[in-house]
Design a protein around this motif. Structure first.
Motif, short mmCIF file in Angstrom:
data_model
loop_
_atom_site.label_atom_id
_atom_site.label_comp_id
_atom_site.label_asym_id
_atom_site.label_seq_id
_atom_site.Cartn_x
_atom_site.Cartn_y
_atom_site.Cartn_z
N ALA A 79 -49.97 35.89 -54.67
CA ALA A 79 -49.28 34.81 -55.57
C ALA A 79 -49.14 33.38 -54.65
O ALA A 79 -49.52 32.26 -55.05
N ALA A 80 -48.81 33.63 -53.11
CA ALA A 80 -48.74 32.57 -52.30
C ALA A 80 -50.09 32.05 -51.93
O ALA A 80 -50.18 30.89 -51.95
N ALA A 81 -51.16 32.59 -51.91
CA ALA A 81 -52.51 32.18 -51.76
C ALA A 81 -53.11 31.32 -53.07
O ALA A 81 -53.59 30.27 -52.84
N ILE A 82 -52.74 32.05 -53.96
CA ILE A 82 -52.86 31.18 -55.50
C ILE A 82 -51.98 29.86 -55.47
O ILE A 82 -52.72 29.01 -55.87
N ALA A 83 -51.07 30.12 -55.13
CA ALA A 83 -49.98 28.72 -55.16
C ALA A 83 -50.64 27.58 -54.14
O ALA A 83 -50.55 26.62 -54.70
N ALA A 84 -51.13 28.26 -53.02
CA ALA A 84 -51.54 27.14 -52.06
C ALA A 84 -52.93 26.52 -52.74
O ALA A 84 -52.90 25.47 -52.46
N HIS A 85 -53.53 27.29 -53.03
CA HIS A 85 -54.69 26.84 -53.75
C HIS A 85 -54.40 25.90 -55.11
O HIS A 85 -55.52 25.14 -55.70
#
Length: 182
Positions: A79-85
């Motif tokens: 979820a954090a990786a998606i949020a960052a992207h």
């Protein structure tokens, strides 16, 4: 740097110029050249800033999940990786295209090595939840899978970053990584 980022997103690298960037930033070309000797130097500065921001997100996410069980931790990391992207996917796309051109692949490698090391430390602390696995290889596999999925969504499947799409991507990526680890 903001003006550079906006012009890269809107017009692309080839149409960007130091004159356009200075104009968009509201500064004289002479002032711009005091800090950045070329368009490439501006793009490098934007890449460096973007990479630092991504690494801050990654470090914070790993610190947050340090004591969580594997499935919960992986879910939050995805979820954090998606949020960052999702922050500025068009800029991410443009910068991804420009990194080879600017010779900044080494910085991405530094980011990757640090993230692998942090994730490996997490796995070491949760070894009792994992199947017997080489932790170096597992960290590489998991981080690469998460990054590849989110990065590819940004570049080629931006609809997957919508609220509904992101939730499905988190679910499936979590399933993929946790089944690999267990």
């Amino acid at each position: 740097m903001e003006a550079t980022a906006r012009i890269l997103v809107k017009e692309g690298f080839d149409k960007a110029s130091t004159n356009r960037i200075a104009e968009k930033a509201g500064v004289s070309i002479g002032s711009l050249y005091q800090y950045f000797p070329s368009k490439e130097a501006l793009v490098i500065a934007v890449i460096e800033r973007h990479t630092r921001e991504l690494m801050q997100v990654a470090r914070a996410a790993l610190a947050e999940v340090a004591t969580l069980p594997v499935e919960q931790a992986v879910r939050r990391l995805v979820a954090a990786a998606i949020a960052a992207h999702r922050v500025d996917p068009r800029l991410h796309r443009v910068l991804s295209e420009q990194i080879p051109r600017t010779g900044r692949l080494g910085e991405i490698e530094i980011f990757n090595r640090e993230f692998y090391a942090l994730f490996r430390a997490y796995l070491e602390n949760h070894r009792n939840e994992l199947r017997s696995v080489d932790l170096e290889l597992a960290a590489f596999m998991c981080v690469t899978a998460i990054e590849a999925l989110t990065h590819t969504a940004v570049l080629y499947r931006p609809e997957m970053l919508s609220d509904d799409g992101a939730e499905a991507l988190v679910d499936e990526a979590t399933r993929l990584v946790t089944r690999y680890l267990r």
